[in-house]
Design an enzyme around this catalytic site. Structure first.
Site, short mmCIF file in Angstrom:
data_model
loop_
_atom_site.label_atom_id
_atom_site.label_comp_id
_atom_site.label_asym_id
_atom_site.label_seq_id
_atom_site.Cartn_x
_atom_site.Cartn_y
_atom_site.Cartn_z
N LYS A 168 0.78 -0.87 -0.68
CA LYS A 168 0.17 0.08 -0.15
C LYS A 168 0.90 0.95 0.35
O LYS A 168 2.07 1.33 0.37
CB LYS A 168 -0.62 -0.15 1.32
CG LYS A 168 -1.95 0.30 1.22
CD LYS A 168 -2.99 -0.12 0.80
CE LYS A 168 -4.36 0.61 -0.08
NZ LYS A 168 -6.11 -0.25 0.32
N GLY A 173 -22.47 5.11 4.69
CA GLY A 173 -20.99 5.03 3.48
C GLY A 173 -21.93 4.78 2.36
O GLY A 173 -22.23 3.81 1.40
N GLY A 191 -20.42 6.60 -1.09
CA GLY A 191 -19.24 6.49 -1.83
C GLY A 191 -19.71 5.54 -3.04
O GLY A 191 -20.58 4.93 -3.09
N VAL A 234 -18.57 2.92 -3.25
CA VAL A 234 -18.77 1.31 -3.34
C VAL A 234 -20.30 1.16 -2.62
O VAL A 234 -21.28 0.45 -2.86
CB VAL A 234 -17.92 0.85 -2.16
CG1 VAL A 234 -17.97 -0.55 -2.22
CG2 VAL A 234 -16.51 0.77 -2.94
N TYR A 257 -22.92 3.13 -2.51
CA TYR A 257 -23.72 3.66 -2.75
C TYR A 257 -24.44 2.45 -4.03
O TYR A 257 -25.73 1.51 -4.64
CB TYR A 257 -23.97 4.95 -4.22
CG TYR A 257 -25.28 5.63 -4.34
CD1 TYR A 257 -25.34 6.36 -3.68
CD2 TYR A 257 -25.67 4.95 -6.09
CE1 TYR A 257 -26.93 6.86 -3.97
CE2 TYR A 257 -26.43 6.53 -6.28
CZ TYR A 257 -27.37 6.80 -5.14
OH TYR A 257 -28.57 7.71 -5.49
#
Ligand code: NAD
Length: 360
Positions: A80, A177, A179, A181, A183
Site C-alpha cells: 500500500k 457510507g 460513496g 462502493v 452507492y
C-alpha cells in the site's frame, strides 16, 4: 517516528519513504509480503495528522492486502502507498508524476492502484512514469463496481448462513457510507428487494439514495443503533469498537470498509454477542480481483465470476468458524496464513482453484 518498534510493524519486507521538494510529495510505500507475488495495493491520499499516523496506516493497510490477496486466491502480495496531503488541496499532476517516479524506482516490488483520495485519472498520470500501476482508464478502470458486487455476494452468503434466508427480499440492511462502493452496493441490494436504511455525512448522497432506492435516511451517529438484519460499513475503518458494538441491533455485519475491527479482540466480542461478522478483506476483495487482472488478455467475465466466488468463500469461512466455535476474523486470518505458508499452491490467478482449495 519509529518503524521496527511500531505496534503496526508486522515483519514488513519493505518500508520506503519518498519525498520531492519541488511538488511537495511526501509518501510512504509499505510492502508487507511478497510470498504470493509482487505487492499490489492502492495509493491513498489523506491529510494525516502526523507522520506516525501515515506510517501506521501504510503498515496496517499493506498487511491487510497480503491477507486479502491470499484469501481471494490471487497470486499477488500485499502493499500500500500513502501520500500525505489533502487530495482536494494538495494534489497536482506534478506531484502524481513524482509519486510515479518513486514507485518506478522500486522496480516492481510494489504496484500501485486507486484508493481513497486517488482516481482513475490519477492512475493515468502515474502511468506516464511507471508501468507498475493498475486500474488506468485504458485498463480495468474504477474497481469500485467490482468491490460492490463482491460485498453484495458476501451479504447474501452471510444472510443465508446466519439468518437462513436464501433471498434478500425484505431483508433490512443499514448502509454506512454512500460513496463509490456504498452507492453501488445499495443498487444491488435494492434490485434484490432489500429494505435499506442509509447514512452519509454528505446529505446530498442520502437524499439521492432515498429518492432512487426508497431508502430510509438515518443520521450518521444513529446508524449503529439502527434496527436491521445487516449492518454494512462502507465508509471508515475502526467502526467496530468498544463504543459502537454495544449499540448494534443487527445479526450480521458485512461491508466494504477496510480494517473495520478497531482491534482484533472486537471480532471475538461480536461473536460473543451473537453477531455474525464477515471479515472485511474477504467481503471487499472484488476491487483487488479486478485490478489484479488488469493488462493484456484481461477476461472481464472471468473477473466477474471470481468476484462472485466471494459468496462461496464467505460461506466456507462462516461454516468453519461455526464448526470450530471460533471468531470468523480469526478463521479467515488462519486460512490466509495457510495459503501464504503454502506459497501460492493455488497457482492459477483466475481459474478459481483457490476456491476449491478453501473447500478442501
Ligand atoms: P468513497 O470515498 O467514495 O466513499 C466513502 C463515503 O463515506 C463518502 O460518501 C463519505 O462522505 C462517507 N463518509 C465518510 N465519513 C462518514 C461517516 N462518519 N458517516 C457516514 N458516512 C461517512 O470510498 P469508497 O471507494 O466507496 O470506499 C468505501 C470504503 O470501502 C473505504 O473504507 C475503502 O477503503 C473501502 N474499500 C473500497 C474499495 C474500492 O474499490 N473503492 C475496495 C476495498 C475497500
Amino acid at each position: 517516528m519509529t518503524v521496527f518498534s511500531s505496534r503496526d510493524f508486522k515483519d514488513h519486507e519493505l518500508v520506503a519513504f519518498g519525498s520531492d521538494a519541488a511538488t511537495g510529495l511526501k509518501c510512504i510505500v509499505a510492502v508487507h509480503g511478497t510470498q504470493l507475488g509482487p505487492a499490489l495495493g492502492g495509493c491513498r491520499m489523506w491529510d494525516y495528522g502526523s507522520d506516525d499516523e501515515a506510517l501506521a496506516d501504510a503498515l496496517r493497510l499493506s498487511r491487510g492486502m497480503t491477507y486479502k490477496a491470499a484469501i481471494a486466491g490471487l497470486n499477488v502480495g500485499g502493499g500500500k502507498a500513502v501520500i500525505m496531503g489533502d487530495a482536494g488541496r494538495d494534489k497536482s499532476e506534478d506531484l502524481l508524476r513524482a509519486f510515479g517516479r518513486f514507485v518506478d524506482s522500486l522496480g516492481g516490488r510494489y504496484i500501485t492502484a486507486e484508493d481513497v483520495g486517488t482516481t482513475v485519472a490519477d492512475m493515468d498520470v502515474i502511468a506516464t512514469q511507471t508501468p507498475f500501476v493498475r486500474g488506468t482508464s485504458e485498463g480495468s478502470g474504477n474497481p469500485s463496481p467490482m468491490t460492490a458486487l463482491g460485498v453484495y455476494m458476501a451479504i447474501r452468503a452471510a444472510v443465508e448462513h446466519g439468518l437462513g434466508y436464501a433471498e434478500l427480499s425484505g431483508v433490512r440492511v443499514a448502509v454506512q457510507g454512500l460513496g463509490s462502493v456504498g452507492y453501488a452496493l445499495c443498487r444491488h441490494l435494492a434490485d434484490a428487494g432489500a429494505r435499506l436504511s442509509v447514512t452519509d455525512i454528505d446529505e446530498g448522497a442520502v437524499r439521492r439514495a432515498a429518492a432512487e432506492f426508497g431508502a430510509h435516511p438515518v443520521a450518521p451517529d444513529d446508524i449503529y443503533g439502527t434496527e436491521a438484519d445487516v449492518f454494512a460499513p462502507c465508509a471508515l475503518g475502526a467502526v467496530l469498537n468498544d463504543a459502537t458494538i454495544p449499540l448494534l441491533r443487527v445479526r450480521v455485519v458485512t461491508g466494504a470498509a477496510n480494517n473495520q475491527l478497531a482491534e482484533g479482540r472486537h471480532g471475538a466480542e461480536l461473536k460473543r454477542r451473537g453477531i455474525l461478522y464477515t471479515p472485511d478483506y474477504v467481503a471487499n476483495a472484488g476491487g483487488l480481483i479486478d485490478v489484479a487482472h488488469d493488462g493484456p488478455g484481461r477476461d472481464a467475465d472471468a473477473v466477474r465470476r471470481m468476484t462472485e466466488g466471494i459468496y462461496g468463500t464467505v460461506k466456507r469461512i462462516l461454516a468453519r468458524a461455526e464448526a470450530e466455535d471460533a471468531a470468523t476474523s480469526a478463521v479467515a486470518d488462519r486460512i490466509a496464513e495457510e495459503r501464504i505458508a503454502g506459497n501460492g499452491v493455488a497457482g492459477n490467478r483466475i481459474s478459481g482453484r483457490a476456491d476449491a482449495e478453501l473447500a478442501a
